[in-house]
Design an enzyme around this catalytic site. Structure first.
Site, PDB file in Angstrom:
ATOM      1  N   ASN A  13       0.887  -1.456  -0.040  1.00 26.49           N
ATOM      2  CA  ASN A  13      -0.050  -0.167   0.241  1.00 26.49           C
ATOM      3  C   ASN A  13       0.929   1.296   0.044  1.00 26.49           C
ATOM      4  O   ASN A  13       1.473   1.531   0.974  1.00 26.49           O
ATOM      5  CB  ASN A  13      -0.792  -0.199   1.471  1.00 26.49           C
ATOM      6  CG  ASN A  13      -1.693   1.211   1.219  1.00 26.49           C
ATOM      7  OD1 ASN A  13      -1.866   1.802   0.469  1.00 26.49           O
ATOM      8  ND2 ASN A  13      -2.280   1.458   2.496  1.00 26.49           N
ATOM      9  N   LYS A  15       0.094   4.368  -0.485  1.00 27.98           N
ATOM     10  CA  LYS A  15      -0.551   5.588   0.115  1.00 27.98           C
ATOM     11  C   LYS A  15      -0.079   6.734  -0.837  1.00 27.98           C
ATOM     12  O   LYS A  15       0.020   6.385  -1.902  1.00 27.98           O
ATOM     13  CB  LYS A  15      -0.143   5.655   1.624  1.00 27.98           C
ATOM     14  CG  LYS A  15      -0.258   4.447   2.349  1.00 27.98           C
ATOM     15  CD  LYS A  15       0.117   4.723   3.945  1.00 27.98           C
ATOM     16  CE  LYS A  15      -0.274   3.217   4.469  1.00 27.98           C
ATOM     17  NZ  LYS A  15       0.089   3.425   5.986  1.00 27.98           N
ATOM     18  N   HIS A  99      -9.573   1.491   4.534  1.00 23.77           N
ATOM     19  CA  HIS A  99      -8.375   1.766   5.451  1.00 23.77           C
ATOM     20  C   HIS A  99      -8.388   2.727   6.535  1.00 23.77           C
ATOM     21  O   HIS A  99      -9.261   3.822   6.350  1.00 23.77           O
ATOM     22  CB  HIS A  99      -7.313   2.216   4.234  1.00 23.77           C
ATOM     23  CG  HIS A  99      -5.792   2.330   5.060  1.00 23.77           C
ATOM     24  ND1 HIS A  99      -5.355   3.129   5.816  1.00 23.77           N
ATOM     25  CD2 HIS A  99      -5.072   1.433   5.002  1.00 23.77           C
ATOM     26  CE1 HIS A  99      -4.266   2.828   6.395  1.00 23.77           C
ATOM     27  NE2 HIS A  99      -3.900   1.758   5.775  1.00 23.77           N
ATOM     28  N   GLU A 101      -6.893   5.093   7.721  1.00 19.49           N
ATOM     29  CA  GLU A 101      -6.715   6.328   7.332  1.00 19.49           C
ATOM     30  C   GLU A 101      -7.944   7.131   6.579  1.00 19.49           C
ATOM     31  O   GLU A 101      -7.841   8.304   6.792  1.00 19.49           O
ATOM     32  CB  GLU A 101      -5.342   6.527   6.501  1.00 19.49           C
ATOM     33  CG  GLU A 101      -4.156   6.325   7.385  1.00 19.49           C
ATOM     34  CD  GLU A 101      -2.926   5.800   6.631  1.00 19.49           C
ATOM     35  OE1 GLU A 101      -3.118   5.746   5.259  1.00 19.49           O
ATOM     36  OE2 GLU A 101      -1.997   5.208   7.020  1.00 19.49           O
ATOM     37  N   GLU A 171      -5.855  -4.652  10.334  1.00 15.09           N
ATOM     38  CA  GLU A 171      -4.700  -3.674  10.672  1.00 15.09           C
ATOM     39  C   GLU A 171      -4.991  -2.944  12.044  1.00 15.09           C
ATOM     40  O   GLU A 171      -5.773  -1.993  11.808  1.00 15.09           O
ATOM     41  CB  GLU A 171      -4.817  -2.667   9.472  1.00 15.09           C
ATOM     42  CG  GLU A 171      -4.383  -3.485   8.073  1.00 15.09           C
ATOM     43  CD  GLU A 171      -3.750  -2.278   7.217  1.00 15.09           C
ATOM     44  OE1 GLU A 171      -2.575  -2.619   6.663  1.00 15.09           O
ATOM     45  OE2 GLU A 171      -4.284  -1.217   6.871  1.00 15.09           O
ATOM     46  N   GLY A 177       2.230   2.402  10.550  1.00 14.66           N
ATOM     47  CA  GLY A 177       3.191   3.345  10.437  1.00 14.66           C
ATOM     48  C   GLY A 177       4.143   3.846  11.596  1.00 14.66           C
ATOM     49  O   GLY A 177       4.591   4.889  11.845  1.00 14.66           O
ATOM     50  N   SER A 217       3.060  -2.180  10.294  1.00 11.68           N
ATOM     51  CA  SER A 217       4.569  -2.190  10.551  1.00 11.68           C
ATOM     52  C   SER A 217       5.254  -3.499   9.940  1.00 11.68           C
ATOM     53  O   SER A 217       6.179  -4.004  10.760  1.00 11.68           O
ATOM     54  CB  SER A 217       4.970  -1.850  11.752  1.00 11.68           C
ATOM     55  OG  SER A 217       4.600  -0.551  12.056  1.00 11.68           O
TER      56      SER A 217
END
Ligand code: PGA
Length: 258
Positions: A13, A15, A99, A101, A171, A177, A217
Protein backbone atom coordinates in the site's frame (compact mmCIF):
# COMPACT_ATOMS: atom_id res chain seq x y z
CA UNK A 1 -0.80 -19.40 6.25
CA UNK A 2 -2.48 -22.46 4.98
CA UNK A 3 -1.87 -22.57 1.28
CA UNK A 4 -3.72 -25.81 0.86
CA UNK A 5 -7.02 -24.03 1.34
CA UNK A 6 -6.45 -20.39 0.44
CA UNK A 7 -4.40 -17.88 -1.50
CA UNK A 8 -1.55 -15.99 0.12
CA UNK A 9 -1.61 -12.35 -0.96
CA UNK A 10 1.19 -9.87 -0.34
CA UNK A 11 -0.05 -6.34 -1.07
CA UNK A 12 1.93 -3.12 -0.98
CA UNK A 13 0.00 0.00 0.00
CA UNK A 14 1.93 2.97 -1.28
CA UNK A 15 -0.52 5.55 0.15
CA UNK A 16 0.37 9.04 -1.18
CA UNK A 17 3.89 8.08 -2.24
CA UNK A 18 5.77 7.83 -5.54
CA UNK A 19 5.52 9.96 -8.63
CA UNK A 20 5.35 8.34 -12.04
CA UNK A 21 9.12 8.45 -12.49
CA UNK A 22 9.62 6.89 -9.06
CA UNK A 23 7.11 4.20 -10.00
CA UNK A 24 9.13 3.43 -13.13
CA UNK A 25 12.32 3.06 -11.09
CA UNK A 26 10.54 0.78 -8.60
CA UNK A 27 9.18 -1.43 -11.39
CA UNK A 28 12.64 -1.81 -12.92
CA UNK A 29 14.05 -2.76 -9.54
CA UNK A 30 11.27 -5.15 -8.53
CA UNK A 31 10.80 -7.06 -11.79
CA UNK A 32 14.08 -9.02 -11.66
CA UNK A 33 13.49 -9.82 -7.98
CA UNK A 34 10.13 -11.44 -8.69
CA UNK A 35 11.51 -14.53 -10.37
CA UNK A 36 11.40 -16.52 -7.12
CA UNK A 37 7.78 -15.60 -6.60
CA UNK A 38 6.17 -18.99 -7.12
CA UNK A 39 2.73 -19.13 -5.70
CA UNK A 40 1.93 -16.09 -3.60
CA UNK A 41 -0.13 -13.37 -5.27
CA UNK A 42 1.43 -9.92 -5.34
CA UNK A 43 -0.60 -6.70 -5.39
CA UNK A 44 0.51 -3.07 -5.53
CA UNK A 45 -1.92 -0.37 -4.43
CA UNK A 46 -0.59 2.73 -6.17
CA UNK A 47 -1.88 6.33 -6.22
CA UNK A 48 -4.86 6.49 -8.60
CA UNK A 49 -3.16 8.81 -11.08
CA UNK A 50 -0.42 6.24 -11.68
CA UNK A 51 -2.71 3.24 -12.14
CA UNK A 52 -2.67 3.12 -15.97
CA UNK A 53 1.12 3.37 -16.09
CA UNK A 54 1.58 0.87 -13.27
CA UNK A 55 -0.64 -1.61 -15.12
CA UNK A 56 1.57 -1.16 -18.17
CA UNK A 57 4.83 -1.38 -16.21
CA UNK A 58 3.81 -4.65 -14.52
CA UNK A 59 2.21 -6.29 -17.54
CA UNK A 60 3.19 -9.97 -17.84
CA UNK A 61 4.41 -10.12 -14.25
CA UNK A 62 2.79 -11.60 -11.14
CA UNK A 63 1.97 -8.10 -9.87
CA UNK A 64 -1.68 -7.03 -9.98
CA UNK A 65 -2.41 -3.32 -9.67
CA UNK A 66 -4.89 -2.09 -7.11
CA UNK A 67 -6.62 1.13 -6.10
CA UNK A 68 -6.45 2.53 -2.58
CA UNK A 69 -10.09 3.58 -2.56
CA UNK A 70 -13.23 3.39 -4.67
CA UNK A 71 -16.51 5.31 -4.60
CA UNK A 72 -19.77 3.57 -3.69
CA UNK A 73 -21.89 5.06 -6.48
CA UNK A 74 -21.39 4.06 -10.09
CA UNK A 75 -21.45 7.64 -11.40
CA UNK A 76 -22.69 11.14 -10.52
CA UNK A 77 -21.87 14.45 -8.87
CA UNK A 78 -19.02 13.33 -6.59
CA UNK A 79 -16.19 15.75 -7.29
CA UNK A 80 -12.77 14.17 -7.10
CA UNK A 81 -13.97 10.59 -6.83
CA UNK A 82 -13.49 7.50 -8.99
CA UNK A 83 -16.02 4.76 -9.66
CA UNK A 84 -15.31 1.06 -9.57
CA UNK A 85 -16.09 0.78 -13.30
CA UNK A 86 -13.55 3.52 -14.13
CA UNK A 87 -10.89 1.68 -12.15
CA UNK A 88 -11.76 -1.71 -13.59
CA UNK A 89 -11.49 -0.39 -17.13
CA UNK A 90 -7.94 0.74 -16.40
CA UNK A 91 -6.94 -2.77 -15.35
CA UNK A 92 -7.45 -2.54 -11.59
CA UNK A 93 -7.98 -5.97 -10.01
CA UNK A 94 -8.23 -5.11 -6.28
CA UNK A 95 -9.18 -2.08 -4.18
CA UNK A 96 -8.42 -1.32 -0.57
CA UNK A 97 -11.67 -0.43 1.16
CA UNK A 98 -11.99 1.17 4.58
CA UNK A 99 -8.33 1.77 5.37
CA UNK A 100 -8.11 3.35 8.82
CA UNK A 101 -6.54 6.49 7.34
CA UNK A 102 -9.62 6.95 5.15
CA UNK A 103 -11.88 6.32 8.12
CA UNK A 104 -9.91 8.85 10.20
CA UNK A 105 -9.36 11.65 7.65
CA UNK A 106 -12.20 11.22 5.15
CA UNK A 107 -15.15 10.20 7.25
CA UNK A 108 -15.53 6.63 6.06
CA UNK A 109 -17.74 4.48 8.24
CA UNK A 110 -18.48 0.79 8.37
CA UNK A 111 -21.64 1.55 6.37
CA UNK A 112 -19.84 3.35 3.55
CA UNK A 113 -17.32 0.52 3.57
CA UNK A 114 -20.17 -1.91 3.00
CA UNK A 115 -21.51 0.14 0.08
CA UNK A 116 -18.03 0.30 -1.45
CA UNK A 117 -17.61 -3.46 -1.11
CA UNK A 118 -20.82 -3.94 -3.12
CA UNK A 119 -19.75 -1.37 -5.74
CA UNK A 120 -16.36 -3.05 -6.18
CA UNK A 121 -17.83 -6.54 -6.48
CA UNK A 122 -20.39 -5.31 -8.98
CA UNK A 123 -17.61 -3.93 -11.21
CA UNK A 124 -15.40 -7.03 -10.92
CA UNK A 125 -12.86 -5.60 -8.48
CA UNK A 126 -11.75 -7.68 -5.50
CA UNK A 127 -12.14 -5.77 -2.22
CA UNK A 128 -9.36 -5.75 0.38
CA UNK A 129 -11.44 -4.77 3.41
CA UNK A 130 -9.51 -3.21 6.28
CA UNK A 131 -10.57 -3.59 9.89
CA UNK A 132 -8.70 -2.82 13.08
CA UNK A 133 -8.99 -1.53 16.60
CA UNK A 134 -7.54 1.58 18.21
CA UNK A 135 -5.16 1.42 21.16
CA UNK A 136 -7.96 2.47 23.52
CA UNK A 137 -10.15 -0.36 22.28
CA UNK A 138 -7.34 -2.89 22.73
CA UNK A 139 -6.65 -1.63 26.23
CA UNK A 140 -10.35 -1.84 27.10
CA UNK A 141 -10.41 -5.47 25.95
CA UNK A 142 -13.07 -4.97 23.26
CA UNK A 143 -10.87 -5.78 20.24
CA UNK A 144 -12.55 -9.00 19.18
CA UNK A 145 -16.09 -7.62 19.57
CA UNK A 146 -15.21 -4.49 17.64
CA UNK A 147 -13.54 -6.39 14.80
CA UNK A 148 -16.49 -8.80 14.61
CA UNK A 149 -18.82 -5.80 14.28
CA UNK A 150 -16.69 -4.23 11.54
CA UNK A 151 -16.54 -7.49 9.57
CA UNK A 152 -20.28 -8.09 9.88
CA UNK A 153 -21.20 -4.61 8.66
CA UNK A 154 -18.62 -4.64 5.85
CA UNK A 155 -19.98 -7.95 4.54
CA UNK A 156 -23.70 -7.22 5.00
CA UNK A 157 -25.57 -8.47 1.95
CA UNK A 158 -22.51 -10.07 0.32
CA UNK A 159 -23.69 -13.44 -1.00
CA UNK A 160 -21.73 -16.60 -0.32
CA UNK A 161 -20.67 -17.05 -3.94
CA UNK A 162 -18.93 -13.64 -3.93
CA UNK A 163 -16.86 -14.46 -0.85
CA UNK A 164 -14.05 -16.04 -2.85
CA UNK A 165 -13.32 -12.53 -4.18
CA UNK A 166 -13.01 -10.94 -0.72
CA UNK A 167 -9.78 -10.34 1.21
CA UNK A 168 -9.87 -9.12 4.81
CA UNK A 169 -6.95 -7.16 6.21
CA UNK A 170 -6.55 -6.93 9.96
CA UNK A 171 -4.72 -3.68 10.64
CA UNK A 172 -4.54 -2.58 14.28
CA UNK A 173 -4.53 1.22 14.09
CA UNK A 174 -1.83 1.50 16.75
CA UNK A 175 0.54 -0.58 14.59
CA UNK A 176 0.16 1.38 11.34
CA UNK A 177 3.19 3.45 10.43
CA UNK A 178 4.37 3.39 14.04
CA UNK A 179 7.03 0.70 13.82
CA UNK A 180 5.10 -1.07 16.57
CA UNK A 181 4.01 -4.39 15.09
CA UNK A 182 1.39 -6.54 16.75
CA UNK A 183 3.07 -9.69 18.03
CA UNK A 184 2.54 -12.72 15.85
CA UNK A 185 0.34 -14.13 18.59
CA UNK A 186 -1.83 -10.96 18.86
CA UNK A 187 -2.21 -10.76 15.09
CA UNK A 188 -2.87 -14.48 14.77
CA UNK A 189 -5.55 -14.37 17.46
CA UNK A 190 -7.51 -11.59 15.75
CA UNK A 191 -7.17 -13.17 12.30
CA UNK A 192 -8.45 -16.44 13.72
CA UNK A 193 -11.41 -14.58 15.28
CA UNK A 194 -12.20 -13.02 11.89
CA UNK A 195 -12.29 -16.50 10.36
CA UNK A 196 -14.70 -17.57 13.10
CA UNK A 197 -16.98 -14.61 12.29
CA UNK A 198 -16.94 -15.62 8.61
CA UNK A 199 -17.78 -19.19 9.54
CA UNK A 200 -20.79 -18.02 11.52
CA UNK A 201 -21.92 -15.67 8.75
CA UNK A 202 -21.40 -18.22 5.95
CA UNK A 203 -20.03 -21.70 6.56
CA UNK A 204 -16.84 -23.62 7.32
CA UNK A 205 -15.87 -23.97 3.68
CA UNK A 206 -16.09 -20.21 3.02
CA UNK A 207 -14.18 -19.48 6.24
CA UNK A 208 -11.43 -21.90 5.32
CA UNK A 209 -10.99 -20.36 1.87
CA UNK A 210 -10.97 -16.65 2.76
CA UNK A 211 -7.63 -14.83 2.67
CA UNK A 212 -6.94 -12.79 5.82
CA UNK A 213 -3.96 -10.44 5.80
CA UNK A 214 -2.16 -8.72 8.61
CA UNK A 215 -1.03 -5.10 8.21
CA UNK A 216 0.79 -2.67 10.49
CA UNK A 217 4.56 -2.18 10.40
CA UNK A 218 5.09 -5.51 8.67
CA UNK A 219 8.57 -5.68 7.21
CA UNK A 220 11.28 -7.98 5.90
CA UNK A 221 12.40 -8.80 9.45
CA UNK A 222 9.05 -9.75 11.00
CA UNK A 223 7.15 -11.07 7.93
CA UNK A 224 8.15 -14.72 8.29
CA UNK A 225 7.04 -14.92 11.91
CA UNK A 226 3.69 -13.25 11.20
CA UNK A 227 3.06 -15.40 8.12
CA UNK A 228 3.82 -18.55 10.10
CA UNK A 229 0.56 -17.99 12.00
CA UNK A 230 -2.01 -20.40 10.57
CA UNK A 231 -4.68 -17.71 10.07
CA UNK A 232 -2.46 -14.99 8.56
CA UNK A 233 -2.54 -15.42 4.79
CA UNK A 234 -0.49 -12.47 3.68
CA UNK A 235 0.22 -8.86 4.43
CA UNK A 236 -0.86 -5.32 3.63
CA UNK A 237 2.41 -3.47 3.75
CA UNK A 238 2.83 0.30 3.81
CA UNK A 239 6.30 1.67 4.54
CA UNK A 240 8.19 -1.52 3.71
CA UNK A 241 6.58 -1.74 0.26
CA UNK A 242 8.23 1.48 -0.91
CA UNK A 243 11.64 -0.12 -1.43
CA UNK A 244 11.69 -2.87 -4.04
CA UNK A 245 14.31 -4.94 -2.18
CA UNK A 246 12.34 -4.88 1.09
CA UNK A 247 9.07 -5.69 -0.63
CA UNK A 248 10.70 -8.57 -2.54
CA UNK A 249 12.04 -9.99 0.73
CA UNK A 250 8.54 -10.08 2.17
CA UNK A 251 7.27 -11.81 -1.00
CA UNK A 252 10.06 -14.35 -0.68
CA UNK A 253 9.23 -14.91 2.99
CA UNK A 254 5.67 -15.72 1.93
CA UNK A 255 6.89 -18.08 -0.77
CA UNK A 256 9.11 -19.94 1.63
CA UNK A 257 6.45 -20.55 4.26
CA UNK A 258 4.68 -23.85 4.12
P1 PGA B 1 2.61 0.32 7.51
O1 PGA B 1 1.19 0.57 6.84
O2 PGA B 1 3.12 -0.99 6.99
O3 PGA B 1 3.46 1.49 7.07
O4 PGA B 1 2.41 0.28 8.98
C1 PGA B 1 0.29 -0.50 6.64
C2 PGA B 1 -1.00 0.02 6.06
O5 PGA B 1 -1.44 1.11 6.45
O6 PGA B 1 -1.61 -0.64 5.21
Amino acid sequence: MNRRYRKTVIAGNWKMNKTLSETQVFAEELRPLLSRSKWCDVVLCVPAINIPNAVRLFKNTRVAIAAQNVHFEDHGAFTGELSAAMLREQGVKYAIIGHSERRQYYGETDFTVNRKVHAALQAGINPIICVGESLEQRELGVTLEYIAYQVKVALAGVPMEKMRRIILAYEPIWAIGTGQTATAQQAGEVCQSIRTVIRKLYDARVARAVTIQYGGSMNAQNAAELLAQPDIDGGLIGGASLKAADFAEIINAANQET
